[in-house]
Design a protein around this motif. Structure first.
Motif, PDB file in Angstrom:
ATOM      1  N   THR A  13       0.799  -1.214   0.000  1.00 36.11           N
ATOM      2  CA  THR A  13       0.000   0.000   0.000  1.00 36.11           C
ATOM      3  C   THR A  13       0.834   1.266   0.000  1.00 36.11           C
ATOM      4  OG1 THR A  13      -0.142  -0.076   2.400  1.00 36.11           O
ATOM      5  CG2 THR A  13      -1.941  -1.116   1.155  1.00 36.11           C
ATOM      6  N   GLU A  14       2.150   1.154  -0.052  1.00 37.58           N
ATOM      7  CA  GLU A  14       2.981   2.344  -0.097  1.00 37.58           C
ATOM      8  C   GLU A  14       2.944   2.936  -1.495  1.00 37.58           C
ATOM      9  OE1 GLU A  14       6.864   2.098   1.617  1.00 37.58           O
ATOM     10  OE2 GLU A  14       6.268   0.394   2.836  1.00 37.58           O
ATOM     11  N   PRO A  15       3.010   4.273  -1.607  1.00 31.73           N
ATOM     12  CA  PRO A  15       3.000   4.888  -2.925  1.00 31.73           C
ATOM     13  C   PRO A  15       4.190   4.432  -3.755  1.00 31.73           C
ATOM     14  CG  PRO A  15       2.818   6.545  -1.197  1.00 31.73           C
ATOM     15  CD  PRO A  15       3.086   5.234  -0.537  1.00 31.73           C
ATOM     16  N   ASN A  16       3.978   4.354  -5.056  1.00 29.09           N
ATOM     17  CA  ASN A  16       5.050   3.988  -5.963  1.00 29.09           C
ATOM     18  C   ASN A  16       5.847   5.235  -6.298  1.00 29.09           C
ATOM     19  OD1 ASN A  16       6.720   3.044  -7.904  1.00 29.09           O
ATOM     20  ND2 ASN A  16       5.160   2.773  -9.445  1.00 29.09           N
ATOM     21  N   THR A  17       7.122   5.261  -5.906  1.00 27.51           N
ATOM     22  CA  THR A  17       7.967   6.408  -6.189  1.00 27.51           C
ATOM     23  C   THR A  17       9.120   6.029  -7.095  1.00 27.51           C
ATOM     24  OG1 THR A  17       9.250   5.982  -4.185  1.00 27.51           O
ATOM     25  CG2 THR A  17       7.413   7.543  -4.005  1.00 27.51           C
ATOM     26  N   ALA A  18       9.035   4.882  -7.762  1.00 25.59           N
ATOM     27  CA  ALA A  18      10.128   4.408  -8.596  1.00 25.59           C
ATOM     28  C   ALA A  18      10.482   5.439  -9.667  1.00 25.59           C
ATOM     29  CB  ALA A  18       9.775   3.081  -9.245  1.00 25.59           C
ATOM     30  N   GLN A  19       9.585   5.736 -10.537  1.00 25.54           N
ATOM     31  CA  GLN A  19       9.791   6.727 -11.569  1.00 25.54           C
ATOM     32  C   GLN A  19       8.444   7.355 -11.884  1.00 25.54           C
ATOM     33  OE1 GLN A  19      11.659   4.990 -14.986  1.00 25.54           O
ATOM     34  NE2 GLN A  19      13.625   4.841 -14.019  1.00 25.54           N
ATOM     35  N   PRO A  20       8.158   8.513 -11.307  1.00 21.88           N
ATOM     36  CA  PRO A  20       6.875   9.122 -11.587  1.00 21.88           C
ATOM     37  C   PRO A  20       6.749   9.421 -13.072  1.00 21.88           C
ATOM     38  CG  PRO A  20       8.219  10.530 -10.168  1.00 21.88           C
ATOM     39  CD  PRO A  20       8.992   9.294 -10.440  1.00 21.88           C
ATOM     40  N   GLY A  21       5.569   9.340 -13.558  1.00 19.77           N
ATOM     41  CA  GLY A  21       5.334   9.611 -14.961  1.00 19.77           C
ATOM     42  C   GLY A  21       3.931   9.215 -15.320  1.00 19.77           C
ATOM     43  N   PRO A  22       3.639   9.220 -16.597  1.00 22.97           N
ATOM     44  CA  PRO A  22       2.289   8.862 -17.013  1.00 22.97           C
ATOM     45  C   PRO A  22       1.990   7.408 -16.665  1.00 22.97           C
ATOM     46  CG  PRO A  22       3.754   9.053 -18.914  1.00 22.97           C
ATOM     47  CD  PRO A  22       4.526   9.507 -17.714  1.00 22.97           C
ATOM     48  N   ALA A  23       0.703   7.128 -16.551  1.00 25.05           N
ATOM     49  CA  ALA A  23       0.286   5.758 -16.249  1.00 25.05           C
ATOM     50  C   ALA A  23       0.769   4.826 -17.353  1.00 25.05           C
ATOM     51  CB  ALA A  23      -1.234   5.698 -16.129  1.00 25.05           C
ATOM     52  N   LEU A  24       1.112   3.625 -16.955  1.00 24.62           N
ATOM     53  CA  LEU A  24       1.551   2.633 -17.929  1.00 24.62           C
ATOM     54  C   LEU A  24       0.362   2.126 -18.737  1.00 24.62           C
ATOM     55  CD1 LEU A  24       3.945   0.527 -15.690  1.00 24.62           C
ATOM     56  CD2 LEU A  24       4.604   2.076 -17.520  1.00 24.62           C
ATOM     57  N   PRO A  25       0.602   1.761 -20.003  1.00 21.95           N
ATOM     58  CA  PRO A  25      -0.471   1.130 -20.768  1.00 21.95           C
ATOM     59  C   PRO A  25      -0.926  -0.138 -20.042  1.00 21.95           C
ATOM     60  CG  PRO A  25       1.377   1.686 -22.195  1.00 21.95           C
ATOM     61  CD  PRO A  25       1.826   1.917 -20.774  1.00 21.95           C
ATOM     62  N   PRO A  26      -2.227  -0.451 -20.097  1.00 22.42           N
ATOM     63  CA  PRO A  26      -2.749  -1.614 -19.362  1.00 22.42           C
ATOM     64  C   PRO A  26      -2.019  -2.920 -19.689  1.00 22.42           C
ATOM     65  CG  PRO A  26      -4.546  -0.291 -20.204  1.00 22.42           C
ATOM     66  CD  PRO A  26      -3.290   0.290 -20.778  1.00 22.42           C
ATOM     67  N   ASP A  27      -1.619  -3.124 -20.942  1.00 21.18           N
ATOM     68  CA  ASP A  27      -0.942  -4.379 -21.281  1.00 21.18           C
ATOM     69  C   ASP A  27       0.414  -4.486 -20.591  1.00 21.18           C
ATOM     70  OD1 ASP A  27       0.051  -2.340 -23.092  1.00 21.18           O
ATOM     71  OD2 ASP A  27       0.932  -3.938 -24.301  1.00 21.18           O
ATOM     72  N   ILE A  28       1.083  -3.379 -20.382  1.00 18.77           N
ATOM     73  CA  ILE A  28       2.381  -3.390 -19.696  1.00 18.77           C
ATOM     74  C   ILE A  28       2.190  -3.434 -18.188  1.00 18.77           C
ATOM     75  CG2 ILE A  28       4.467  -2.029 -19.237  1.00 18.77           C
ATOM     76  CD1 ILE A  28       4.407  -1.186 -22.177  1.00 18.77           C
ATOM     77  N   ASP A  29       1.204  -2.722 -17.693  1.00 20.77           N
ATOM     78  CA  ASP A  29       0.940  -2.678 -16.256  1.00 20.77           C
ATOM     79  C   ASP A  29       0.605  -4.055 -15.698  1.00 20.77           C
ATOM     80  OD1 ASP A  29       0.681  -1.152 -13.839  1.00 20.77           O
ATOM     81  OD2 ASP A  29      -1.488  -1.406 -14.021  1.00 20.77           O
ATOM     82  N   ALA A  30       0.055  -4.926 -16.530  1.00 23.39           N
ATOM     83  CA  ALA A  30      -0.352  -6.256 -16.081  1.00 23.39           C
ATOM     84  C   ALA A  30       0.795  -7.270 -16.093  1.00 23.39           C
ATOM     85  CB  ALA A  30      -1.489  -6.767 -16.970  1.00 23.39           C
TER      86      ALA A  30
END
Length: 89
Positions: A13-30
Motif C-alpha cells: 500500500t505504499e506509494p510507488n515512487t520508482a519513476q513518476p510519470g504517465p500511467a503505464l499502458p494496461p498491457d504493460i501494467d499487467a
C-alpha cells in the motif's frame, strides 16, 4: 492489474515512487517482472538490429521506456519488502 498509484506488488500500500510519470499502458501494467524484462530485451534487440523506420523505432523506444519503468516498479516493490522484513526481524 496493478494500480500504479500504489506499490508494484499486490498488497503493497505504499506509494510507488520508482519513476513518476504517465500511467503505464494496461498491457504493460499487467506484466510480471519476468514478462516485462523479456519483452524489454526483445525491444532492445530490435532497436539494435536496426532496419526499422523512424516511426517504428520511436514506437519501440516508447514501449521500451514503459517496460523499463514496469521493471523498476517491481524492483522498487521488492526493495521495500526487503527493507520492511529487515526492520521487523
Amino acid at each position: 492489474m496493478t494500480d500504479t498509484s500504489t506499490g508494484a506488488e499486490p498488497g503493497n500500500t505504499e506509494p510507488n515512487t520508482a519513476q513518476p510519470g504517465p500511467a503505464l499502458p494496461p498491457d504493460i501494467d499487467a506484466l510480471s517482472y519476468e514478462e516485462a524484462r523479456e519483452q524489454l530485451v526483445a525491444v532492445v534487440s530490435k532497436l539494435e538490429a536496426g532496419g526499422t523506420s523512424l516511426e517504428d523505432s520511436l514506437a519501440l523506444w516508447e514501449r521500451g521506456e514503459a517496460l523499463a519503468r514496469r521493471c523498476e516498479e517491481w524492483l522498487e516493490g521488492a526493495r521495500k519488502r526487503l527493507a520492511a522484513a529487515r526492520k521487523d526481524s
